[in-house]
Design a protein around this motif. Sequence first.
Motif, PDB file in Angstrom:
ATOM      1  N   LYS A 194       2.607   4.412  -7.565  1.00 22.44           N
ATOM      2  CA  LYS A 194       1.917   3.899  -8.531  1.00 22.44           C
ATOM      3  C   LYS A 194       0.331   4.037  -8.471  1.00 22.44           C
ATOM      4  CE  LYS A 194       2.925  -0.190 -10.767  1.00 22.44           C
ATOM      5  NZ  LYS A 194       3.331  -1.239 -10.932  1.00 22.44           N
ATOM      6  N   SER A 195      -0.053   3.755  -7.266  1.00 22.27           N
ATOM      7  CA  SER A 195      -1.500   4.255  -6.728  1.00 22.27           C
ATOM      8  C   SER A 195      -1.316   4.294  -5.051  1.00 22.27           C
ATOM      9  CB  SER A 195      -2.239   2.931  -7.024  1.00 22.27           C
ATOM     10  OG  SER A 195      -2.040   1.755  -6.643  1.00 22.27           O
ATOM     11  N   CYS A 196      -2.625   4.737  -4.812  1.00 21.86           N
ATOM     12  CA  CYS A 196      -2.687   5.137  -3.249  1.00 21.86           C
ATOM     13  C   CYS A 196      -4.085   5.201  -3.074  1.00 21.86           C
ATOM     14  CB  CYS A 196      -1.819   6.509  -3.102  1.00 21.86           C
ATOM     15  SG  CYS A 196      -2.142   7.137  -1.192  1.00 21.86           S
ATOM     16  N   SER A 197      -4.491   4.642  -1.795  1.00 22.25           N
ATOM     17  CA  SER A 197      -5.668   4.710  -1.510  1.00 22.25           C
ATOM     18  C   SER A 197      -5.462   4.941   0.239  1.00 22.25           C
ATOM     19  CB  SER A 197      -6.493   3.574  -1.493  1.00 22.25           C
ATOM     20  OG  SER A 197      -7.821   3.602  -1.263  1.00 22.25           O
ATOM     21  N   VAL A 198      -6.661   5.909   0.756  1.00 18.32           N
ATOM     22  CA  VAL A 198      -6.554   6.393   2.098  1.00 18.32           C
ATOM     23  C   VAL A 198      -7.207   4.798   2.655  1.00 18.32           C
ATOM     24  CG1 VAL A 198      -7.840   7.492   3.965  1.00 18.32           C
ATOM     25  CG2 VAL A 198      -6.773   8.612   2.066  1.00 18.32           C
ATOM     26  N   ILE A 199      -6.790   4.408   3.688  1.00 18.53           N
ATOM     27  CA  ILE A 199      -7.390   3.409   4.507  1.00 18.53           C
ATOM     28  C   ILE A 199      -8.671   3.742   5.011  1.00 18.53           C
ATOM     29  CG2 ILE A 199      -7.000   1.361   6.325  1.00 18.53           C
ATOM     30  CD1 ILE A 199      -4.006   1.368   5.660  1.00 18.53           C
ATOM     31  N   ALA A 200      -9.875   3.478   4.699  1.00 17.12           N
ATOM     32  CA  ALA A 200     -11.033   3.898   5.092  1.00 17.12           C
ATOM     33  C   ALA A 200     -12.107   2.671   5.521  1.00 17.12           C
ATOM     34  CB  ALA A 200     -11.544   4.737   3.886  1.00 17.12           C
ATOM     35  N   GLU A 201     -13.409   2.832   5.033  1.00 16.75           N
ATOM     36  CA  GLU A 201     -14.298   1.989   5.729  1.00 16.75           C
ATOM     37  C   GLU A 201     -13.763   0.381   5.404  1.00 16.75           C
ATOM     38  OE1 GLU A 201     -18.640   2.148   4.676  1.00 16.75           O
ATOM     39  OE2 GLU A 201     -18.071   4.445   4.427  1.00 16.75           O
ATOM     40  N   GLY A 202     -13.989  -0.353   6.515  1.00 15.91           N
ATOM     41  CA  GLY A 202     -13.448  -1.708   6.246  1.00 15.91           C
ATOM     42  C   GLY A 202     -12.063  -2.035   6.775  1.00 15.91           C
ATOM     43  N   GLY A 203     -11.272  -0.953   6.720  1.00 17.42           N
ATOM     44  CA  GLY A 203      -9.846  -1.170   7.303  1.00 17.42           C
ATOM     45  C   GLY A 203      -9.044  -1.472   6.052  1.00 17.42           C
ATOM     46  N   GLY A 209      -8.868   4.423   9.151  1.00 17.16           N
ATOM     47  CA  GLY A 209      -7.931   5.677   9.430  1.00 17.16           C
ATOM     48  C   GLY A 209      -6.697   5.451   9.927  1.00 17.16           C
ATOM     49  N   ASN A 210      -6.291   4.344   9.345  1.00 20.04           N
ATOM     50  CA  ASN A 210      -4.688   3.701   9.841  1.00 20.04           C
ATOM     51  C   ASN A 210      -3.841   4.312   8.765  1.00 20.04           C
ATOM     52  OD1 ASN A 210      -5.404   2.645  12.238  1.00 20.04           O
ATOM     53  ND2 ASN A 210      -5.826   0.729  11.413  1.00 20.04           N
ATOM     54  N   GLY A 211      -3.820   5.239   8.038  1.00 26.42           N
ATOM     55  CA  GLY A 211      -3.131   5.902   6.971  1.00 26.42           C
ATOM     56  C   GLY A 211      -3.340   5.530   5.594  1.00 26.42           C
ATOM     57  N   TYR A 212      -2.504   5.091   4.850  1.00 29.45           N
ATOM     58  CA  TYR A 212      -2.466   4.978   3.338  1.00 29.45           C
ATOM     59  C   TYR A 212      -1.855   3.637   3.152  1.00 29.45           C
ATOM     60  CZ  TYR A 212      -3.057   9.977   3.818  1.00 29.45           C
ATOM     61  OH  TYR A 212      -3.410  11.167   4.038  1.00 29.45           O
ATOM     62  N   LEU A 213      -2.365   3.076   1.947  1.00 31.93           N
ATOM     63  CA  LEU A 213      -1.867   1.813   1.126  1.00 31.93           C
ATOM     64  C   LEU A 213      -1.496   2.432  -0.038  1.00 31.93           C
ATOM     65  CD1 LEU A 213      -1.456  -1.139   1.342  1.00 31.93           C
ATOM     66  CD2 LEU A 213      -4.018  -1.350   0.226  1.00 31.93           C
ATOM     67  N   ILE A 214      -0.248   2.256  -0.177  1.00 31.32           N
ATOM     68  CA  ILE A 214       0.421   2.779  -1.373  1.00 31.32           C
ATOM     69  C   ILE A 214       1.134   1.744  -2.214  1.00 31.32           C
ATOM     70  CG2 ILE A 214       2.133   4.474  -2.189  1.00 31.32           C
ATOM     71  CD1 ILE A 214       1.500   5.824   0.411  1.00 31.32           C
ATOM     72  N   GLU A 215       0.907   1.692  -3.535  1.00 33.43           N
ATOM     73  CA  GLU A 215       1.778   0.723  -4.355  1.00 33.43           C
ATOM     74  C   GLU A 215       2.877   1.424  -4.896  1.00 33.43           C
ATOM     75  OE1 GLU A 215       1.113  -2.135  -8.431  1.00 33.43           O
ATOM     76  OE2 GLU A 215      -0.248  -0.558  -7.611  1.00 33.43           O
ATOM     77  N   VAL A 216       4.207   0.939  -4.865  1.00 35.53           N
ATOM     78  CA  VAL A 216       5.376   1.893  -5.438  1.00 35.53           C
ATOM     79  C   VAL A 216       6.120   0.650  -6.344  1.00 35.53           C
ATOM     80  CG1 VAL A 216       5.628   3.110  -3.308  1.00 35.53           C
ATOM     81  CG2 VAL A 216       6.674   1.128  -3.409  1.00 35.53           C
ATOM     82  N   ASP A 217       7.014   1.410  -7.173  1.00 36.46           N
ATOM     83  CA  ASP A 217       7.869   0.789  -7.945  1.00 36.46           C
ATOM     84  C   ASP A 217       9.140   0.423  -7.433  1.00 36.46           C
ATOM     85  OD1 ASP A 217       6.581  -0.105 -10.632  1.00 36.46           O
ATOM     86  OD2 ASP A 217       6.782   1.779 -11.343  1.00 36.46           O
ATOM     87  N   ASP A 218       9.600   1.414  -6.760  1.00 36.01           N
ATOM     88  CA  ASP A 218      10.818   1.423  -6.230  1.00 36.01           C
ATOM     89  C   ASP A 218      10.823   1.660  -4.374  1.00 36.01           C
ATOM     90  OD1 ASP A 218      13.483   1.677  -5.266  1.00 36.01           O
ATOM     91  OD2 ASP A 218      14.089   3.180  -6.784  1.00 36.01           O
TER      92      ASP A 218
END
Length: 117
Positions: A15-24, A56-65
């Motif tokens: 649904k949405s995705c963001s790189v874990i960047a500044e501030g963690g 830089g610890n990966g991605y934060l991803i929102e998913v439906d399933d």
Amino acid sequence: ELRFVIGSAEKRLTKSCSVIAEGGLIATLSKMCFQGDLGFSGDLSSLSPEQLFSEGNGYLIEVDDPSAFENLAKKHGVKVMQLGKFGLPKKIAGKVFSLDYKKSKKVWEEGLRKKLG
């Protein structure tokens, strides 16, 4: 990892995705809430301060399933962790922290303007 993220988007699991960047993770999670005009509720107690605030610890991803997402992650050999859920009410809280949503969003939206005068 990136191929997995792209693959999950192509399969319409993301649904949405963001790189874990500044501030963690905490800053990225807050930003996703503010941009989506949503809240977050979850349990971050298993994460260390480094995992919460490092960049830089990966991605934060929102998913439906979540189960379909986790199955795809296994196929790609990518480790995923469910942290909580985005949604209403507009509140950012978990076992580790709680933020005043309105104040935090205002600071986030006006920070640069205030700094530049």
